[in-house]
Write an enzyme that holds these catalytic residues in place. Structure first.
Site, PDB file in Angstrom:
ATOM      1  N   GLU A  50       0.811  -1.230   0.000  1.00  0.00           N
ATOM      2  CA  GLU A  50       0.000   0.000   0.000  1.00  0.00           C
ATOM      3  C   GLU A  50       0.840   1.274   0.000  1.00  0.00           C
ATOM      4  OE1 GLU A  50      -0.543  -2.617   1.908  1.00  0.00           O
ATOM      5  OE2 GLU A  50      -2.652  -3.206   1.759  1.00  0.00           O
ATOM      6  N   PHE A 112     -10.980  -7.053  13.991  1.00  0.00           N
ATOM      7  CA  PHE A 112      -9.926  -7.512  13.092  1.00  0.00           C
ATOM      8  C   PHE A 112      -9.624  -6.435  12.051  1.00  0.00           C
ATOM      9  CE2 PHE A 112      -8.730  -9.793   9.114  1.00  0.00           C
ATOM     10  CZ  PHE A 112      -7.465 -10.186   9.541  1.00  0.00           C
ATOM     11  N   GLN A 113      -8.377  -6.141  11.872  1.00  0.00           N
ATOM     12  CA  GLN A 113      -7.903  -5.116  10.935  1.00  0.00           C
ATOM     13  C   GLN A 113      -8.532  -3.750  11.202  1.00  0.00           C
ATOM     14  OE1 GLN A 113      -8.018  -6.731   6.861  1.00  0.00           O
ATOM     15  NE2 GLN A 113      -5.951  -7.526   7.218  1.00  0.00           N
ATOM     16  N   LYS A 162     -17.169  -0.640   6.257  1.00  0.00           N
ATOM     17  CA  LYS A 162     -17.648  -1.628   5.292  1.00  0.00           C
ATOM     18  C   LYS A 162     -19.165  -1.586   5.120  1.00  0.00           C
ATOM     19  CE  LYS A 162     -16.974  -6.357   3.799  1.00  0.00           C
ATOM     20  NZ  LYS A 162     -16.397  -7.682   4.097  1.00  0.00           N
ATOM     21  N   MET A 480      24.401   8.761   1.500  1.00  0.00           N
ATOM     22  CA  MET A 480      24.326  10.023   2.239  1.00  0.00           C
ATOM     23  C   MET A 480      24.634   9.808   3.717  1.00  0.00           C
ATOM     24  SD  MET A 480      24.045  13.174   1.648  1.00  0.00           S
ATOM     25  CE  MET A 480      23.068  13.755   0.275  1.00  0.00           C
TER      26      MET A 480
END
Lengths: 576, 163
Positions: A50, A112-113, A162, A480
């Site tokens: 993502e 969940f999630q 949802k 760097m």
């Protein structure tokens, strides 16, 4: 028309004219993905992480000026996107991020999630919404696009539980044409009185300079800036984010300023008597030590965001407005008053600048028998592509070398993470740019450390047959970090050596791409020509470069513009 | 310098946390913050007290204005204004102390709003300095609990901070 929430999301994107959505499916967004499947019309690009969805949407937005869009699921989908959202926020990139959320009855139950997406993203978005009622969905999406693309642009998150996208709940759909927010009204025109005051300073200035930033690119002010620069005959320097707003090859352009800016740009900043800052925000990488910043100058600052003005450096003439309109007004007023001798009054100033230019602060030596210098690699890239690339960059030495040695003549060609400095940005950003410009040459310049942060996107490039060219300046170090450790930590290279690098040629090949390795300076140009001749292939060029090379000039922390450190080969010269 | 800033906000979930988050993210001082809906139920009014030099306070106001939920903002300290804070103090009030506490309450034009055999709750409204003074005046060890609302304020004159 009656639509479910999932269908509303897709229809709203269509009505908004969205071409691509960058995303990754998951539980909370399944209804939306189903609507996408059934309805079609919006092209979905499946990334492999993502973070890359946000960066690709970002690259699309930066290279076009349009709003980038991504779609991710709740929980880890949203948290993975946060780095990309913060990247876009720091560089003011217009983006709408649609995130799934657990169903409204479950919010707050540690489902969940589940994650508090609105809470987590709050400090790194321009605004965010949680949609709790499907009847608010279309209007909220419209508002998100409006806020993201107007004023000082930025990412807007729309968190959608949802149940709001339930296919069994249909509501009447209309997409609002216009949206008005009583609490949000971005400014357009600048105050004419203030512009007049600025012009008065510009007419009297003996050592003026334009200092231009990413705001010129974002605000589509490049044409107006070029006209003003030409009409005034003033020198111009740019931040990392503003490169290309004026042609990099223009004689009035002094190069980038700041920490790794050119000697002439930084010295001119130190000596200037009238500084005209345009769409720039006086970032610490630009100003050096604030107490030493432009000690002789009256400062004019044009910015669309009032909170950018006098935030780090106090300015004398603030002008809040859209860069393009302010510059157009400024040009008109300047031309009304400037005499025909005005340009010639700047001869002494230009003579001084010519002196600084003679230092040739970017000079380096490429021994044909030794390792490839990263500067030489970038110069060769410029030669082979004739400066016409959309060039996405990762973060580190290669980014600075590209900014110094690849002059961009047009805006939106240079795509890099300036504010947040996000390693891993380059490859996914190139995906967005290549999709937006299918016929153009798109490359990603990267380092061996950065590229591994989003390497999974090689799969996305294969899936959509994107003919991006990766130019990897491989020095085996986090360059760097290594440079700072060499300069400030007595060469104690703590954890900056990237041991156990993969064989990048084989890696590219395993993803179905062309891999190439170049080790000798003499082979580089030919190899690059071969790579860019493969118009329909993704080519990964592993260019082994000198691991000891550092980026110069450099303003170290706590120093002013006039206290630059030049490359060791140049430092012994007289610099007065 | 101390500034008292009044903000009209969209009465939306999360508006308050945007303001609180802004102060913590940018390291601004916040002494107090009060918020409640107004006569227009779509709007909340927030009063916050902060300290900082002119540049910092200017930046605070710009950043507050930049929040999408901010409708309007006024720095009350820039003009004549009235500031009020409400406080309730629970004090130990036994035997001879009861008379003394009653007297102090009257002097400060406060009110005793709860009485038990051993305690009072005293309510006092005024500028924050007056509330401080009252606390300082109370006999040592008398205080059981103090609750203050944080200041709210309104500008003098007929102009109002309205839409």
């Amino acid at each position: 028309m009656e639509l479910s929430g999932g269908e509303i999301v897709v229809q709203a994107l269509l009505d908004e004219g969205v071409e691509y959505v960058f995303g990754y499916p998951g539980g909370s967004v399944l209804h939306i993905y189903d609507a996408l499947f059934n309805k079609g019309g919006v092209k979905h690009i499946l990334v492999r992480h993502e973070q890359a969805a946000a960066h690709a949407a970002d690259g699309y937005a930066r290279s076009t000026g349009k709003c980038g869009v991504c779609l991710v699921t709740s929980g880890p989908g949203a948290t993975n996107a946060v780095t990309g959202i913060a990247t876009a926020y720091m560089d003011s990139v217009p983006m709408v991020v649609l995130t799934g959320q657990v169903p409204t009855p479950f919010i707050g139950s540690d489902a969940f999630q589940e994650v508090d997406t609105v809470g987590i993203t709050r400090p790194c978005v321009k605004h965010n919404f949680l949609v709790k009622d499907v009847r608010d969905l279309a209007e909220t999406i419209r508002k998100a696009f409006y806020i993201a693309t107007t004023g000082r642009p930025g990412p807007v998150v729309v968190d959608i539980p949802k149940d709001v996208t339930d296919p069994n709940v249909k509501v009447p759909y209309t997409y609002p044409k216009d949206v008005k927010l009583r609490s949000y009204s971005p400014v357009e025109r600048g105050h004419l009185g203030q512009i007049r005051r600025a012009v008065d300073l510009m007419l009297e200035a003996k050592r003026p300079i334009f200092y231009t930033g990413g705001g010129v690119v974002l605000g589509e002010g490049s044409a107006e800036l070029r006209a003003l620069v030409q009409a005034t005959g003033f020198p111009v320097t740019s931040t990392l984010m503003g490169l290309g707003a004026v042609p990099g090859t223009d004689t009035q352009f002094l190069g980038m300023l700041g920490m790794h800016g050119t000697y002439e740009a930084n010295m001119a900043m130190h000596e200037t008597d009238v500084l005209i800052a345009v769409g720039a925000r006086f970032d610490d990488r630009v100003t050096g030590k604030i107490e030493h910043f432009c000690p002789h100058a009256k400062i004019v600052h044009i910015d669309v965001d009032p909170s950018s003005i006098s935030k780090n450096v106090k300015v004398d003439v603030p002008i809040v407005g859209q860069v393009a309109s302010v510059l157009a007004d400024m040009l008109r007023l300047y031309q009304e008053q400037a005499t025909s001798q005005r340009a010639s009054q700047l001869a002494d100033w230009w003579a001084k600048i010519a002196e600084w230019r003679r230092v040739e602060c970017l000079r380096y030596d490429q021994d044909p028998a030794a390792a490839i210098k990263p500067q030489f690699a970038v110069e060769t890239l410029y030669k082979v592509t004739q400066g016409e690339l959309y060039l996405a960059s990762d973060v580190g030495q290669h980014q600075m070398f590209a900014a110094q040695f690849y002059p961009f003549d047009e805006p939106r060609r240079w795509i890099n993470s300036g504010g947040l400095g996000t390693m891993g940005f380059g490859l996914p950003a190139a995906i967005g740019a290549q999709l937006a410009h299918p016929e153009a040459q798109v490359a990603c310049i990267s380092g061996d450390a950065s590229i591994l942060m989003c390497i999974q996107e090689l799969a996305t490039c294969l899936q959509y047959s994107l003919p991006i060219k990766v130019v990897l300046l491989n020095n085996g170090y986090m360059g760097m970090v290594r440079q700072w450790q060499e300069l400030f930590y007595e060469s104690r290279y703590s954890q900056s050596y990237v041991d156990a690098l993969p064989d990048f040629v084989k890696l590219a090949e395993s993803f179905g791409h062309v891999g190439m390795r170049v080790e000798r300076p003499g082979d580089l140009e030919g190899a690059m020509r071969d790579a860019f001749a493969m118009k329909d292939r993704f080519v990964f060029m592993d260019v082994l470069v000198d691991p000891t090379e550092n980026v110069y000039p450099m303003i170290v922390a706590g120093k002013g513009h006039h206290e630059m450190q030049l490359s060791p080969g140049l430092s012994d010269r007289e610099l007065s | 310098m101390r500034h008292i800033i009044a903000v009209l906000l969209e009465n939306e979930a999360g508006a308050l946390s945007r303001v609180a988050g802004l102060f913590s993210a940018r390291g601004y001082n916040i002494e107090s913050l009060t918020v409640a809906p107004t006569d227009d139920p779509t709007l909340s009014r927030m009063t916050l007290v902060t300290t900082g030099n002119d540049e910092i306070v200017e930046q605070i106001k710009k950043q507050l204005n930049k929040l999408i939920d901010t409708v309007k903002l006024l720095d009350l300290s820039e003009g004549p204004h009235i500031e009020r804070e409400m406080m309730m103090v629970k004090v130990r009030a036994e035997r001879e102390d009861r008379e003394e506490l009653k007297r102090l309450t009257d002097i400060f034009r406060a009110k005793i709003i709860d009485v038990t055999d051993t305690s009072y709750v005293i309510e006092l409204t005024g500028a924050s300095r007056k509330l401080d003074a009252f606390i300082d005046t109370l006999p040592g060890g008398a205080i059981i609990e103090v609750v203050r609302s944080g200041p709210t304020g309104i500008a003098r004159g007929e102009k109002g901070l309205v839409l």
